[in-house]
Design a protein around this motif. Structure first.
Motif, short mmCIF file in Angstrom:
data_model
loop_
_atom_site.label_atom_id
_atom_site.label_comp_id
_atom_site.label_asym_id
_atom_site.label_seq_id
_atom_site.Cartn_x
_atom_site.Cartn_y
_atom_site.Cartn_z
N GLU A 87 -23.70 -0.08 0.80
CA GLU A 87 -24.17 1.10 1.50
C GLU A 87 -24.78 0.75 2.86
O GLU A 87 -24.59 1.47 3.85
CB GLU A 87 -25.17 1.90 0.65
N MET A 88 -25.51 -0.37 2.91
CA MET A 88 -26.12 -0.81 4.17
C MET A 88 -25.04 -1.20 5.18
O MET A 88 -25.12 -0.88 6.37
CB MET A 88 -27.06 -1.99 3.91
N MET A 89 -24.00 -1.88 4.68
CA MET A 89 -22.90 -2.29 5.56
C MET A 89 -22.17 -1.08 6.12
O MET A 89 -21.85 -1.03 7.31
CB MET A 89 -21.92 -3.19 4.80
N LEU A 90 -21.90 -0.09 5.26
CA LEU A 90 -21.16 1.08 5.71
C LEU A 90 -21.93 1.85 6.78
O LEU A 90 -21.34 2.33 7.76
CB LEU A 90 -20.85 2.00 4.53
N MET A 91 -23.23 1.95 6.62
CA MET A 91 -24.05 2.64 7.62
C MET A 91 -24.05 1.89 8.95
O MET A 91 -23.91 2.49 10.01
CB MET A 91 -25.48 2.83 7.10
N ASN A 92 -24.18 0.57 8.89
CA ASN A 92 -24.18 -0.23 10.10
C ASN A 92 -22.80 -0.22 10.78
O ASN A 92 -22.72 -0.18 12.01
CB ASN A 92 -24.58 -1.67 9.78
N LEU A 93 -21.76 -0.24 9.98
CA LEU A 93 -20.41 -0.17 10.55
C LEU A 93 -20.18 1.16 11.23
O LEU A 93 -19.59 1.23 12.32
CB LEU A 93 -19.36 -0.39 9.44
N LEU A 132 -19.66 -7.36 -6.63
CA LEU A 132 -19.50 -5.93 -6.94
C LEU A 132 -20.31 -5.05 -6.00
O LEU A 132 -19.84 -4.00 -5.54
CB LEU A 132 -19.96 -5.70 -8.39
N GLN A 133 -21.51 -5.49 -5.66
CA GLN A 133 -22.43 -4.66 -4.88
C GLN A 133 -22.29 -4.84 -3.37
O GLN A 133 -23.02 -4.21 -2.61
CB GLN A 133 -23.88 -4.96 -5.30
N SER A 134 -21.35 -5.69 -2.94
CA SER A 134 -21.20 -5.93 -1.50
C SER A 134 -19.76 -5.72 -1.03
O SER A 134 -19.36 -6.22 0.02
CB SER A 134 -21.66 -7.35 -1.14
N ALA A 135 -18.97 -4.98 -1.82
CA ALA A 135 -17.55 -4.81 -1.53
C ALA A 135 -17.29 -3.72 -0.50
O ALA A 135 -17.92 -2.65 -0.52
CB ALA A 135 -16.78 -4.50 -2.81
N LEU A 136 -16.37 -3.99 0.40
CA LEU A 136 -15.91 -3.03 1.40
C LEU A 136 -14.39 -2.98 1.38
O LEU A 136 -13.74 -3.99 1.12
CB LEU A 136 -16.37 -3.43 2.80
N ARG A 137 -13.85 -1.81 1.66
CA ARG A 137 -12.40 -1.69 1.80
C ARG A 137 -12.05 -1.32 3.23
O ARG A 137 -12.48 -0.30 3.75
CB ARG A 137 -11.84 -0.62 0.85
N PHE A 138 -11.25 -2.19 3.86
CA PHE A 138 -10.67 -1.88 5.17
C PHE A 138 -9.20 -1.56 4.91
O PHE A 138 -8.51 -2.29 4.21
CB PHE A 138 -10.77 -3.09 6.12
N SER A 139 -8.73 -0.45 5.48
CA SER A 139 -7.31 -0.11 5.29
C SER A 139 -6.71 0.31 6.63
O SER A 139 -7.30 1.09 7.37
CB SER A 139 -7.14 0.98 4.23
N PHE A 140 -5.53 -0.26 6.91
CA PHE A 140 -4.90 -0.13 8.23
C PHE A 140 -3.83 0.95 8.23
O PHE A 140 -3.29 1.31 7.18
CB PHE A 140 -4.28 -1.47 8.63
N GLY A 141 -3.51 1.43 9.45
CA GLY A 141 -2.48 2.45 9.54
C GLY A 141 -2.13 2.83 10.95
O GLY A 141 -2.49 2.15 11.92
#
Length: 382
Positions: A306-312, A346-355
């Motif tokens: 959650e912290m990573m997503l907010m910062n991203l 588990l608690q630090s996973a992010l998904r990047f998806s390209f397109g």
């Protein structure tokens, strides 16, 4: 600040050519395809042509394609349709622990209504073992539903092997191919599947539009009633503009598939190499051998999702924690849980998806910014 969209596995931007193909069916050709007058017959012809395009993309017959409101309805139609049609033959269904919620929740509903469901575990790469499917089959098994490619980690399943087992046992086999369609060539003439779900908005088509392939010898019970559309398998006036857009998106997707696969492989390499050069600790989640190239699920130990997503997001980068259907809740991923990954992963996973619309420059910039955030956040957490 440049905004970089890396959440194409959740949904994709509408391709301009798709919008152009749809506009006449909003502005001029508004007839109901079931009407006998010229207005209706004009749209009927357009729907029939679009159905042929979708069918051709799967090497299916046009009569084997029914249009739905999306992948979720396609999955529900397949599972509920078979379950109710064959309830006198048996009430046992086999699926996996990492399916999309459109499958898992439908199976859970059936469990509350007298059906028995076996949820097959996966290995640490998120793969289902065909042998575990074989061992789960019972005399009363009526359906096996295993997704083609996972929407969170991108792992591609051994669909041909599982389908062959289903055929051998005389059991219907459904695959949720929503995330894989447009990334993998699919030929239902050689692929042993009886039902296959796809969706338009994953391939730069319109939202609210999907389709279900139903083999010509497969009989299902409809779960929408009130009209004779789709050969009485799905009642409701057709979403003509959406159908036209879906067909155009499928045509573009089929034409560009190989180029996009190579492009997205390059994007994966750019991100992974950038993090390695920056000495950013990371772990790739999913299979490194059997995967959809546009999905990169990665954990950064020492950070929180959650912290990573907010910062991203503050940095102008749109990523995800996994399935869009649980976005905003930060629930633990049932896919990663089923894969048995460590709690820190588990608690630090992010998904990047390209397109569509992404460039190498964007991917490199996103990788650098992500790496900088990881190093800053993980240092603050210590």
């Amino acid at each position: 600040m440049q905004h970089i969209y890396l959440d194409h596995a959740a949904t994709t931007p509408l391709h301009p050519d798709v919008l152009e193909a749809m506009l006449p069916y909003y502005r001029e050709f508004h007839g109901n395809p079931s009407s006998l007058h010229s207005f209706g017959q004009r749209t009927r012809h357009a729907v029939d042509e679009a159905r042929s395009v979708i069918a051709e993309s799967l090497h299916a017959l046009p009569s084997e394609i029914i249009f739905t409101s999306g992948g979720t309805e396609a999955d529900n139609t397949a599972i509920m349709g078979i379950a109710t049609a064959l309830k006198d033959k048996g009430r046992h269904i086999i699926t996996s622990q990492i399916e999309h919620h459109a499958v898992i929740d439908t199976c859970a509903f059936l469990e509350k209504n007298g059906y028995d469901v076996t949820y097959i575990p996966v290995d640490k790469q998120g793969r289902v073992s065909p042998e575990s499917v074989r061992q789960a089959i019972r005399e009363d098994t009526i359906l096996i539903s295993i997704m083609y490619g996972n929407n969170e980690v991108g792992t591609v399943q051994p669909i041909s092997e599982i389908g062959a087992i289903a055929q051998e046992k005389g059991i219907y086999f459904h695959t949720d191919a929503v995330q894989a369609y447009g990334m993998e060539r699919m030929d239902v003439r050689s692929l042993p599947v009886d039902l296959l779900s796809i969706s338009a908005h994953k391939i730069n088509g319109p939202k609210g539009m999907g389709a279900l392939y139903i083999g010509k010898n497969v009989k299902i019970n409809p779960h929408l009633h009130g009209g004779n559309q789709e050969k009485k398998r799905r009642a409701g006036t057709e979403n003509v503009a959406g159908i036209i857009g879906f067909a155009k998106a499928a045509e573009i997707s089929g034409r560009t598939l190989e180029d996009h696969r190579m492009q997205y492989e390059k994007y994966r390499s750019i991100m992974l190499e950038a993090w390695s050069e920056m000495n950013v600790p990371f772990t790739v989640n999913g299979s490194l051998e059997h995967y959809l190239p546009h999905i990169l699920n990665v954990s950064f130990p020492g950070t929180r999702t959650e912290m990573m997503l907010m910062n991203l997001d503050i940095a102008g980068i749109a990523a995800a924690s996994g399935s869009a259907c649980t976005a905003g809740s930060f629930e633990v991923s049932h896919v990663l849980e089923a894969m048995g990954v460590a709690q820190e992963i588990l608690q630090s996973a992010l998904r990047f998806s390209f397109g569509y619309g992404n460039t190498e420059e964007q991917i490199h910039e996103a990788a650098i910014k992500t790496g900088e955030i990881v190093l800053r956040v993980s240092k603050a957490e210590r």
